[in-house]
Design an enzyme around this catalytic site. Structure first.
Site, PDB file in Angstrom:
ATOM      1  N   SER A 119       6.511   3.052   1.092  1.00  0.00           N
ATOM      2  CA  SER A 119       5.583   1.919   1.045  1.00  0.00           C
ATOM      3  C   SER A 119       4.624   1.989  -0.133  1.00  0.00           C
ATOM      4  CB  SER A 119       4.775   1.929   2.353  1.00  0.00           C
ATOM      5  OG  SER A 119       3.548   1.258   2.182  1.00  0.00           O
ATOM      6  N   GLY A 120       4.519   0.894  -0.859  1.00  0.00           N
ATOM      7  CA  GLY A 120       3.564   0.836  -1.965  1.00  0.00           C
ATOM      8  C   GLY A 120       2.140   0.952  -1.465  1.00  0.00           C
ATOM      9  N   LEU A 121       1.847   0.274  -0.362  1.00  0.00           N
ATOM     10  CA  LEU A 121       0.493   0.335   0.191  1.00  0.00           C
ATOM     11  C   LEU A 121       0.139   1.770   0.576  1.00  0.00           C
ATOM     12  CD1 LEU A 121      -2.091  -0.910   1.360  1.00  0.00           C
ATOM     13  CD2 LEU A 121      -0.826  -1.399   3.472  1.00  0.00           C
TER      14      LEU A 121
ATOM     15  N   ASP B 246      -3.525  -1.208  -3.957  1.00  0.00           N
ATOM     16  CA  ASP B 246      -2.116  -1.615  -3.994  1.00  0.00           C
ATOM     17  C   ASP B 246      -1.971  -2.825  -4.929  1.00  0.00           C
ATOM     18  OD1 ASP B 246       0.561  -1.884  -3.388  1.00  0.00           O
ATOM     19  OD2 ASP B 246       0.238  -2.814  -1.428  1.00  0.00           O
TER      20      ASP B 246
ATOM     21  N   ASP C  32       9.701   0.527  -2.043  1.00  0.00           N
ATOM     22  CA  ASP C  32       8.942  -0.702  -2.270  1.00  0.00           C
ATOM     23  C   ASP C  32       8.699  -0.767  -3.785  1.00  0.00           C
ATOM     24  OD1 ASP C  32       7.078  -2.662  -2.495  1.00  0.00           O
ATOM     25  OD2 ASP C  32       5.628  -1.774  -1.105  1.00  0.00           O
TER      26      ASP C  32
ATOM     27  N   ASP D  35       7.591  -3.230  -5.510  1.00  0.00           N
ATOM     28  CA  ASP D  35       6.644  -4.303  -5.873  1.00  0.00           C
ATOM     29  C   ASP D  35       7.392  -5.428  -6.600  1.00  0.00           C
ATOM     30  OD1 ASP D  35       4.605  -3.025  -4.614  1.00  0.00           O
ATOM     31  OD2 ASP D  35       3.659  -2.237  -6.417  1.00  0.00           O
TER      32      ASP D  35
ATOM     33  N   GLU E  20       9.708  -7.929  -4.807  1.00  0.00           N
ATOM     34  CA  GLU E  20       9.141  -9.140  -4.201  1.00  0.00           C
ATOM     35  C   GLU E  20       8.887 -10.208  -5.263  1.00  0.00           C
ATOM     36  OE1 GLU E  20       5.852  -6.509  -2.897  1.00  0.00           O
ATOM     37  OE2 GLU E  20       4.513  -8.164  -3.429  1.00  0.00           O
TER      38      GLU E  20
ATOM     39  N   LYS F 281       0.778  -7.489  -8.885  1.00  0.00           N
ATOM     40  CA  LYS F 281       0.725  -8.101  -7.557  1.00  0.00           C
ATOM     41  C   LYS F 281      -0.510  -7.625  -6.790  1.00  0.00           C
ATOM     42  CE  LYS F 281       1.583  -5.720  -4.531  1.00  0.00           C
ATOM     43  NZ  LYS F 281       2.016  -4.647  -3.589  1.00  0.00           N
TER      44      LYS F 281
ATOM     45  N   ASN G 208      -1.598  -6.789  -2.536  1.00  0.00           N
ATOM     46  CA  ASN G 208      -0.972  -6.583  -1.231  1.00  0.00           C
ATOM     47  C   ASN G 208      -0.908  -7.901  -0.457  1.00  0.00           C
ATOM     48  OD1 ASN G 208      -1.286  -5.882   1.908  1.00  0.00           O
ATOM     49  ND2 ASN G 208      -0.115  -4.284   0.879  1.00  0.00           N
ATOM     50  N   SER G 209       0.187  -8.081   0.280  1.00  0.00           N
ATOM     51  CA  SER G 209       0.440  -9.360   0.960  1.00  0.00           C
ATOM     52  C   SER G 209      -0.587  -9.695   2.033  1.00  0.00           C
ATOM     53  CB  SER G 209       1.827  -9.340   1.591  1.00  0.00           C
ATOM     54  OG  SER G 209       2.779  -9.094   0.606  1.00  0.00           O
TER      55      SER G 209
ATOM     56  N   ARG H  50      12.737  -9.688  -1.774  1.00  0.00           N
ATOM     57  CA  ARG H  50      11.690  -9.959  -0.769  1.00  0.00           C
ATOM     58  C   ARG H  50      11.045 -11.313  -1.021  1.00  0.00           C
ATOM     59  NH1 ARG H  50       6.666  -5.841   0.352  1.00  0.00           N
ATOM     60  NH2 ARG H  50       4.997  -7.380   0.575  1.00  0.00           N
TER      61      ARG H  50
ATOM     62  N   HIS I 283       8.862 -11.809   4.666  1.00  0.00           N
ATOM     63  CA  HIS I 283       7.591 -11.232   5.107  1.00  0.00           C
ATOM     64  C   HIS I 283       6.677 -12.306   5.678  1.00  0.00           C
ATOM     65  CE1 HIS I 283       4.852  -8.154   5.718  1.00  0.00           C
ATOM     66  NE2 HIS I 283       4.385  -7.910   4.502  1.00  0.00           N
TER      67      HIS I 283
HETATM   68  C1  SPV Z   1       4.081  -1.997   1.713  1.00  0.00           C
HETATM   69  O1  SPV Z   1       4.227  -1.263   2.679  1.00  0.00           O
HETATM   70  O2  SPV Z   1       3.536  -1.640   0.663  1.00  0.00           O
HETATM   71  C2  SPV Z   1       4.540  -3.373   1.760  1.00  0.00           C
HETATM   72  C3  SPV Z   1       4.530  -4.057   3.030  1.00  0.00           C
HETATM   73  O3  SPV Z   1       4.806  -3.928   0.729  1.00  0.00           O
HETATM   74  S1  SPV Z   1       3.055  -4.870   3.129  1.00  0.00           S
HETATM   75  O4  SPV Z   1       1.975  -3.953   2.986  1.00  0.00           O
HETATM   76  O5  SPV Z   1       3.073  -5.519   4.420  1.00  0.00           O
HETATM   77  O6  SPV Z   1       3.012  -5.874   2.053  1.00  0.00           O
HETATM   78 MG    MG Z   2       4.090  -3.070  -0.921  1.00  0.00          MG
END
Ligand code: SPV
Ligand code: MG
Length: 530
Positions: free
Chosen positions: A42-44, A54, A81, A83, A110, A116, A118-119, A155, A186
């Site tokens: 996971s990027g986050l 992130d 991930d 990104d 994505e 980017k 974070n979503s 994504r 997502h």
């Molecule tokens: C991550 O885990 O970094 C994701 C999922 O991209 S989210 O944080 O929901 O965007």
């Molecule tokens: Mg991410």
């Protein structure tokens, strides 16, 4: 089957599987041990664990560094991930090829603009990438990959920015036509309404990945009614667990001003060693380091806990989560000494006996450590190391004993001693000018041995640490075969050796390298030794 093929196999199974988040080598290993079939890098989580946002604040090479540790630490396939691919089509291709070189199984990119966000943070419609540009990026990546089974997941962020289901479906078709192997749709709603709507409107039979972080109350059975839902990503739960655990332990230790109450809240150090595969290292040491088949060892572990509030033999006390006895066995074996005898007494059944010889001292409660030694001495047929069962020490001390100059054949007994009198119940050796003090530019010999000395003992006084090497084992056996052995102490043995004309070698150790554990204070000191 390699990791890339494993991931393909999971996607082709036509049943859902869970990808658990990991953000470093340790968490990757823990995910694997828990039984998950795949990892979400996971990027986050990775950025959070590095202490940054992130928002593409780390470079792709910094991401690769983390991934390398994660990929080495487990045999699971990793879905990275990626990104937005760290730039345009060109940067995304380079990222993909580097991931392939690391042996990573899959990447997800994505359809947002670089850099980017974070979503789950506020994202505006104009954060979305141009669909044609993103499709071109996917096509470039699929054409750049060298391993046929490597997976690229496209994504969709349409539902995140409020662009609607139609936009998401249109983009999904475009990305799949460009060569994407699967899609990730997502949503940040608290229900799966978005996902359900999308799946109704989308009619292609491809694997779909979802990330239910926000709609965590929706049952998995509902999410997987549509059999195209293949990968369910638990996206950030390990890093969030770490945060809570670290905040709790920091608060506790800060408020208490000590670590006593922390111990039960955390994994023992031995668990770290297990996760780091220390056993594997010890096996390798056995294989590759020189061995000492000509030296045996005796651990004198018959004693009870003494004044310490502990119900097991003192040798089983834990220092930093590791039992003293296990520490000693590890150090001996990793130093090439495998013929080990343990003298047991108090609660003998609790002393581990795998791969060692045992001798029982039935009179442990009325005798001293020298009685245990006398029982062992009758069986020793070559030089041997002697370790008190309550001594914690640095490995190099054992090496010093083993490597005590071979040319000093005249030395029959080598003792590890410390100069400071922190071992209050220890034995004192008074040294004078003819001795052999290893590593010191002096020429001192032991002239007397006293059990207790009051007042200033002078700078020529050293204390026996509980570690020694008996080279002249035949003479030692003779000295230990006396009528009144049950009432004698270690000091008597050393005095006896001197009387018999044996010569002593002394290795002077710093007090930081060896502790004879008789009190809580000693335990703390031992904790600093590792
Ligand atoms: C991550 O885990 O970094 C994701 C999922 O991209 S989210 O944080 O929901 O965007
Ligand atoms: Mg991410």
């Amino acid at each position: 089957m390699n990791k890339i093929q494993k991931f393909r196999e999971l996607m082709n199974r036509k049943e859902h599987f869970f990808l658990m988040e990991a953000h470093d080598g340790l968490s990757a290993k823990i995910v694997e041990e828990a039984g998950f079939p795949a990892i979400w890098a996971s990027g986050l989580s990775i950025t959070a664990s590095l202490g940054v946002r992130d928002n593409n604040e780390i470079s792709y090479t910094q991401l690769l560094d983390v991934l390398e540790y994660m990929n080495d630490a487990s045999d699971l396939p990793i879905l990275v991930d990626g990104d937005t691919g760290y730039g345009n089509f060109n940067n995304a291709c380079r990222l993909l090829q580097k991931l392939e070189q690391l042996g990573i199984a899959a990447v997800c990119i994505e359809d947002k603009k670089f850099p980017k966000t974070n979503s789950f943070l506020e994202t505006k419609m104009d954060a979305l990438a141009d669909p044609q540009e993103f499709a071109g990026k996917i096509r470039a990546m699929k054409e750049a990959q060298r391993t046929p089974d490597f997976t690229v997941v496209a994504r969709l962020e349409s539902l995140i920015v409020g662009a609607g289901v139609d936009d998401a479906v249109k983009r999904a078709n475009l990305y799949l036509d460009a060569g994407a192997d699967a899609i990730l749709v997502h949503s940040k709603k608290a229900t799966s309404v978005d996902i359900d709507d999308f799946l109704r409107a989308f009619d292609r039979d491809v694997p779909v990945f979802i990330v239910p972080t926000k709609y965590y109350t929706v049952p998995v059975s509902h999410l997987t009614r549509d059999k195209r839902v293949r990968g369910i990503i638990w996206a950030n739960h390990n890093v969030r667990a770490c945060v809570t655990a670290m905040q709790d332990i920091c608060k506790r230790i800060y408020n208490d001003g000590c670590i006593t109450n922390a111990e039960d809240m955390i994994a023992p150090v031995s668990e770290l060693f297990r996760l780091q595969k220390n056993e594997e290292y010890l096996e390798m040491e056995k294989k590759y380091l020189p061995t000492h088949p000509d030296v045996s060892a005796v651990i004198l572990a018959a004693g009870g806990p003494g004044s310490l509030n502990f119900s097991a033999p003192k040798a089983l006390l834990k220092v930093n989560g590791q039992r003293i006895l296990d520490h000693q066995l590890n150090v001996l074996r990793s130093s090439g000494v495998s013929d080990i005898t343990i003298v047991r007494g108090y609660k003998r059944e609790e002393i581990p006996s795998e791969n060692v010889k045992v001798i029982d001292n039935d009179r442990w409660s009325e005798t001293n450590v020298i009685y245990s030694l006398s029982l062992a001495a009758q069986k020793m047929k070559q030089p041997y190391l002697v370790l008190y069962g309550d001594v914690f020490f640095k490995k190099y001390l054992l090496r010093s004993l083993l490597e005590y100059p071979a040319e000093r054949q005249d030395v029959d007994l080598v003792l590890v001693c410390v100069k400071e009198d922190y071992i209050k119940s220890g034995y004192v050796l008074k040294l004078n000018k003819k001795a052999d003090v290893f590593g010191e530019d002096t020429d001192l010999t032991v002239i007397g041995v006293h059990e207790e000395i009051a007042g200033d003992t002078g700078s020529d006084t050293v204390y026996f640490s509980g570690l020694m090497m008996i080279r002249n084992y035949e003479a030692a056996e003779r000295i230990l075969k006396v009528q009144n052995i049950a009432s004698l102490h270690m000091a008597d043995f050393i005095a006896g050796a001197l009387r018999e004309g044996l010569s002593l070698g002394v290795i002077i150790s710093s007090r930081e390298a060896v502790v004879d554990i008789n009190s809580l204070n000693d335990l703390m000191k031992a904790g600093e030794i590792v």
